[in-house]
Design an enzyme around this catalytic site. Structure first.
Site, short mmCIF file in Angstrom:
data_model
loop_
_atom_site.label_atom_id
_atom_site.label_comp_id
_atom_site.label_asym_id
_atom_site.label_seq_id
_atom_site.Cartn_x
_atom_site.Cartn_y
_atom_site.Cartn_z
N PRO A 186 0.81 -1.21 0.00
CA PRO A 186 0.00 0.00 0.00
C PRO A 186 0.86 1.28 0.00
O PRO A 186 1.97 1.27 0.53
CB PRO A 186 -0.78 -0.11 1.31
CG PRO A 186 -0.62 -1.52 1.76
CD PRO A 186 0.72 -1.94 1.26
N GLU A 187 0.31 2.33 -0.59
CA GLU A 187 0.98 3.62 -0.61
C GLU A 187 0.21 4.60 0.27
O GLU A 187 -0.68 4.19 1.03
CB GLU A 187 1.09 4.11 -2.06
CG GLU A 187 1.88 3.15 -2.96
CD GLU A 187 1.98 3.61 -4.40
OE1 GLU A 187 1.89 4.84 -4.64
OE2 GLU A 187 2.15 2.77 -5.30
N LYS A 193 4.37 5.84 4.73
CA LYS A 193 3.59 4.64 4.40
C LYS A 193 3.39 3.75 5.62
O LYS A 193 3.16 2.54 5.48
CB LYS A 193 4.28 3.84 3.29
CG LYS A 193 4.48 4.59 1.98
CD LYS A 193 5.18 3.68 0.99
CE LYS A 193 5.59 4.42 -0.26
NZ LYS A 193 6.31 3.54 -1.21
N ARG A 217 11.40 -0.94 -11.78
CA ARG A 217 9.95 -0.81 -11.55
C ARG A 217 9.27 -0.45 -12.86
O ARG A 217 9.82 0.23 -13.71
CB ARG A 217 9.65 0.27 -10.51
CG ARG A 217 10.38 0.13 -9.19
CD ARG A 217 10.08 -1.17 -8.47
NE ARG A 217 8.67 -1.31 -8.14
CZ ARG A 217 8.11 -0.80 -7.05
NH1 ARG A 217 8.83 -0.07 -6.19
NH2 ARG A 217 6.83 -0.99 -6.81
#
Length: 303
Positions: A2-3, A62, A269
Site C-alpha cells: 500500500p501507498e 507509508k 519498476r
C-alpha cells in the site's frame, strides 16, 4: 502497495475504534507462512504494550503509528501486502498479530494480515522513532510538501523525475502506482531529469501530487487485480476505476484518446505513461523525443 492513500485509509478506518482504548492483550496468530519482522521480540513487545492506552492513531509516510500514552509508539509498515483489519479477515491463514481492546464496541480486535510476510511491526520509544523515522530518514509528507520544497528538491538532483518521486528521503508516501498517475496528470515525461524541469512544470507537479493523492484517499485507495488491498472493514478501494495510466499498457489514453499507454522499466519498476500527453522533449534521458521507447526486454519489473 500500500501507498499513502491506502495507509491513510487504514488510519481513518481504525481510528474511531482504536483511539482512546486500552490494549487488553496482544496475541500472535498461528501462521505457517514466512514470519513477519517484529521488533523487539514478540514476547517483549506484547508485555510492554498490554495495559497501555492508545493516545493517537496517525500516518507517517507509508506507516501506521499508534502512539501510546506512556510515550511509546507501535509502528506498522504494511509494505507489499500488509493490511490492518477490524473485521472479516481476508483469510485466517495469513493473520499475523491480533490486538484485543477493553470495553464493548462494535470492533474489539485489530488484526495485522500479511500474505507475503514483508510487513513489519515495531515498538519504539520517542527517541527511537526520532532516530529511525526522523527528518533525516523521511522527507516531508507528500500531502504537506509545498511548491517551494518541490522546487528546491528537484533543483538538487539530476535523477529522472519518476525515480525522484519514489525516494522516501525526499518525499514520504508516494509509491510506484501513484507516481505514474501523478506524472500523467502533470503532463511530465517520467524520464525527464528533475533538475531540468522548469518552475512552471514543478508547480504543475506539486498540484498533481495533491490532486491525485487526495482523490485516491476519497476513493479509499486502489484494489488491484490481485485483490490484496482491502480497507479496515474488508472492502475494496475504488480508485482503480479511475486510473489514468497505471497497468493500462497498450490501452488507449483516456486523456488524449490518440495514443496507447506505454510501459517502460525505471529502477527495476514498471512505469506507465502516454507518449502524447507526456512528451519527452530533448531533456528526457535515453527515451528520445516522444517516440515509443523500448520495453526493457529481458528484465522483469515490479508493477
Amino acid at each position: 502497495m500500500p501507498e499513502l492513500p491506502e495507509v491513510e485509509t487504514m488510519v481513518r478506518g481504525i481510528r474511531p475504534f482504536v483511539e482512546g482504548r486500552r490494549i487488553a492483550e496482544v496475541r500472535r496468530c498461528r501462521c505457517r507462512c514466512k514470519p513477519i519482522s517484529i521488533t523487539p521480540s514478540f514476547p517483549q513487545l506484547a508485555r510492554r504494550v498490554a495495559g497501555q492506552r492508545v493516545d493517537q492513531v496517525r500516518r507517517l509516510g507509508k506507516r501506521v503509528v499508534l502512539d501510546l500514552l506512556r510515550g511509546e509508539s507501535l509502528v506498522v509498515e504494511p509494505r507489499m501486502t500488509g493490511l490492518l483489519l477490524l473485521s472479516d479477515p481476508v483469510d485466517r491463514a495469513h493473520l499475523r498479530v491480533e490486538w484485543r481492546f477493553d470495553g464493548r464496541m462494535k470492533h474489539n480486535s485489530l488484526w495485522f494480515w500479511d500474505r507475503r510476510g514483508l510487513g513489519t511491526i515495531s515498538l519504539y520509544t520517542a527517541d527511537e522513532i526520532a532516530r529511525c523515522l526522523g527528518d533525516d530518514k523521511l522527507g516531508p509528507d507528500a500531502l504537506l510538501m509545498t511548491q517551494r520544497q518541490w522546487l528546491q528538491s528537484c533543483a538538487n538532483t539530476q535523477r529522472e523525475i519518476k525515480v525522484v518521486l519514489l525516494d522516501q528521503r525526499l518525499v514520504a508516501g508516494i509509491g510506484n502506482l501513484y507516481a505514474s498517475e501523478i506524472l500523467h496528470l502533470a503532463r511530465l515525461h517520467p524520464a525527464v531529469p528533475a533538475s531540468r524541469l522548469r518552475p512552471a512544470e514543478v508547480r504543475r507537479l506539486s498540484r498533481a501530487v495533491q490532486a491525485v493523492l487526495r482523490q485516491a484517499i476519497e476513493y479509499e485507495g486502489s484494489t488491484l487485480a490481485d485483490a490484496t488491498y482491502r480497507t479496515a472493514l474488508n472492502q475494496n478501494g475504488r480508485y482503480q476505476s479511475v486510473h489514468r495510466v497505471y497497468a493500462r499498457a497498450d490501452k488507449p489514453c483516456g486523456t488524449c484518446r490518440t495514443s496507447l499507454i506505454v510501459r517502460v522499466v525505471q529502477a527495476q519498476r514498471s512505469t506507465f505513461f502516454c507518449p502524447n500527453c507526456q512528451r519527452a522533449g530533448s531533456s528526457a534521458a535515453g527515451l528520445g523525443n516522444g517516440r515509443r521507447p523500448k520495453r526493457g526486454r529481458g528484465k522483469r519489473a515490479s508493477p
